[in-house]
Design a protein around this motif. Structure first.
Motif, short mmCIF file in Angstrom:
data_model
loop_
_atom_site.label_atom_id
_atom_site.label_comp_id
_atom_site.label_asym_id
_atom_site.label_seq_id
_atom_site.Cartn_x
_atom_site.Cartn_y
_atom_site.Cartn_z
N ALA A 132 4.30 11.60 22.96
CA ALA A 132 2.97 11.40 23.54
C ALA A 132 2.28 12.74 23.71
N LEU A 133 0.95 12.71 23.70
CA LEU A 133 0.17 13.94 23.89
C LEU A 133 -0.86 13.74 24.99
N ALA A 136 8.49 13.27 37.97
CA ALA A 136 9.34 12.33 37.25
C ALA A 136 10.70 12.96 36.93
N GLY A 137 10.88 14.19 37.37
CA GLY A 137 12.15 14.85 37.12
C GLY A 137 12.36 15.25 35.68
N ILE A 138 11.27 15.49 34.96
CA ILE A 138 11.39 15.88 33.56
C ILE A 138 11.25 17.40 33.44
N VAL A 177 -0.97 12.02 32.88
CA VAL A 177 0.39 12.27 32.42
C VAL A 177 1.35 11.26 33.05
N ALA A 178 1.11 10.95 34.34
CA ALA A 178 1.95 9.95 35.01
C ALA A 178 1.83 8.60 34.31
N ARG A 225 8.85 10.65 27.88
CA ARG A 225 9.42 11.80 28.57
C ARG A 225 9.07 13.09 27.82
N ARG A 226 9.07 13.00 26.50
CA ARG A 226 8.69 14.17 25.71
C ARG A 226 7.17 14.10 25.50
#
Lengths: 342, 342
Positions: free
Chosen positions: A254-255, A219-221, A182-183, A191-192
């Motif tokens: 992204a998935l 990441a602060g999301i 994910v990173a 971000r989404r």
DNA sequence: TTGAAAGCGCTAACAT
DNA sequence: ATGTTAGCGCTTTCAA
């Protein structure tokens, strides 16, 4: 016909026994046993006569009887979810190789991800007195195994931890792998990011989800509920989940897919779409290189090998406390994970 | 300590036996047996006491002893080439499902395509008195199995025929499938068509080659030696063979690959090239749909299921003569087989 | 070097 | 309804 009356159905189709061989060779029963087991103390001449009788009769030692006396069956059981899953084939094969090196046979069983079926299978294997057991658990309570383990059945859990009991365990770093994947997407500007995983009662599914949340948090999301979907890996379910995340006013860009079966369905969904969507999948897949699918790869064969080695170490000897091994994962960038947000 | 002296290593970690249960419950041995096997003729009260003793002691019936008396092990053996091969996973799984429906366990073993190892494995399974055997042969002489089969071990061969003996066999239509695939390429305009297959000692490899030759002959095309390559499925070997056929003054314009492992390597070779080359592969592959690979598909699960059903039919009953079943293949056009010659 | 006897844990046959 | 006995085919023990 008194004999026949007592045994209406001939056992094993009337196979010759050591007694028969002994009679034919004109020696004692124990001498046959010595020859069959290559024990010392038989003259070459006697041995030859016994060998001839064995071949003439087509004798083959009955290991069931042997086991009854010796106490060890030289077999181990492997309970996994589905042999047809490409992740478990190599795992099973690796276990088999180690078993073979230790002179043991492998009895395989699929739980079909059903806890009851897992237990049924495990107990059937125990009734056959397998020397050890490698379990990829479907259940989350393994206390039913305690009497067996106390009675000496060496047990190693793989891929997911045992529930409610202490036992050797070999895991992949699901949390770390998912976090890295994910990173990776975040590093490429996303971000989404959506997460589609297996059922929440499966340990690896929640660990991977935890990794997803960790990476997002770092990441602060703030993760929206609609970005996460756990459930069966049935293609229809996965397809629906993916399409939901990819639709609406603010679709994900992204998935992250939680395992190989989810990934293949997601890849098919994305192939039907025009807008490019980034993808990282947990588990490698055959031909993923040609399709350019970025994955978090875990080494199924290494997991199987490690588990089997632990098992035999325990069978061979000392009673060290239960160990927990965590195998690393590896990110393999092939393109799909490096697509920037639309 | 006389008892201990006689049994220096406690069997099964000193598991309780029916005798122990009987003593604890204050009943006879046979009553315990009745309860364990759900036989009639036990009062509810007695049954309860026995059940309590069973649980208190952690008793589990020893199936080895049971087998010794009953003659059937309720287990079957499956010997295949490599569980990690995506073709055999589903096959094994299908066999397991049928076995499960008949209350039998499955013992798996890989021959690694080595005839000696096949024999070793098969005989080890016979020594355990499996009720039946499903074999995907690596050897081409199975006379070693004759005494076993005479002694009542039901045996079914899958994917390849038995050598030198009569036995039930379940095959795919390798010849017909390959012929159809090659004819498909010819129908799309190809004449210079290469064939890359598995080792010539493997029956399916030569059958598929025969299908290739048949299709070519039917189209009146003279096959050049350099268009055909049989050998190991090792990626390096396959890659070299493919590159040889694709080079030179008169390269082939299409390839037929003899099985799934050959196909994946060929696909990789073709992906590196500019000039489009047509391809049809024997065996379907995961994600082949996305890569647009035209294949001759055979149903591995159906093969496994059919074989297992034959096996149990034979175990359950009558001694019909050995049957030979041939399963159809199916051409799935996905693009790669429909590319015209350059 | 060889063999007779006991017994592994269970089920079949036969009492009671 | 319950128990007793024999024996499945082998290995272990001990004696010859």
């Amino acid at each position: 016909m008194a004999e026949t009356a007592r045994h209406p159905e001939p056992r094993y189709g009337n196979r010759p026994t050591m007694k028969d061989v002994a009679a034919r060779a004109g020696v004692g029963l124990k001498t046959v046993s010595r020859v069959v087991n290559s024990e010392p103390g038989v003259t070459p001449d006697t041995e030859r006569r016994v060998q001839e009788a064995i071949e003439a009769l087509g004798f083959r030692r009955n290991d069931s009887a042997r086991v009854l006396r010796k106490g060890r069956t030289a077999s181990i059981g492997l309970v996994l979810e589905d042999l047809a899953d490409p992740f478990y084939g190599p795992l099973s094969r690796a276990v088999e190789e180690v078993a073979r090196a230790h002179g043991a046979l492998l009895i395989n069983g699929s739980s079909a991800e059903d806890p009851e079926r897992e237990q049924e299978l495990v107990l059937a294997l125990c009734a056959r007195r397998v020397d050890g057991l490698i379990v990829i658990p479907a259940a989350d309570d393994h206390r039913y195994l305690e009497p067996e383990m106390r009675a000496g059945v060496a047990t190693v859990f793989v891929d997911r931890p045992a529930g409610q009991i202490q036992a050797d365990t070999v895991l992949s770093d699901s949390f770390g792998g998912a976090r890295e994947g994910v990173a990776h997407l975040i590093a490429h500007g996303h971000r989404r990011i959506g997460f589609i995983g297996d059922q929440p009662r499966i340990h690896t599914a929640t660990e991977r989800l935890r990794g997803y949340h960790a990476a997002m948090a770092e990441a602060g999301i703030a993760v929206e509920d609609s970005w996460v979907s756990l459930g069966s890996t049935d293609p229809d379910r996965v397809r629906a989940a993916a399409e939901a995340m990819l639709s609406g006013p603010e679709p994900v860009t992204a998935l992250f897919s939680g395992n190989n079966r989810v990934t293949v369905t997601v890849v098919r969904v994305l192939a039907d779409r025009e807008r490019p969507v980034a993808l990282v999948g947990f588990d490698d897949i055959e031909l993923a290189d040609l399709l350019g699918i970025t994955v978090i790869s875990q080494d199924a064969a290494a997991a199987g090998r490690t588990a089997a080695e632990h098992l035999f170490r325990r069978l061979d000897g000392a009673g060290h406390p239960p160990a927990r091994v965590e195998l690393p994962t590896r990110l393999i960038a092939r393109g799909s994970g490096e697509i920037p947000p639309a």
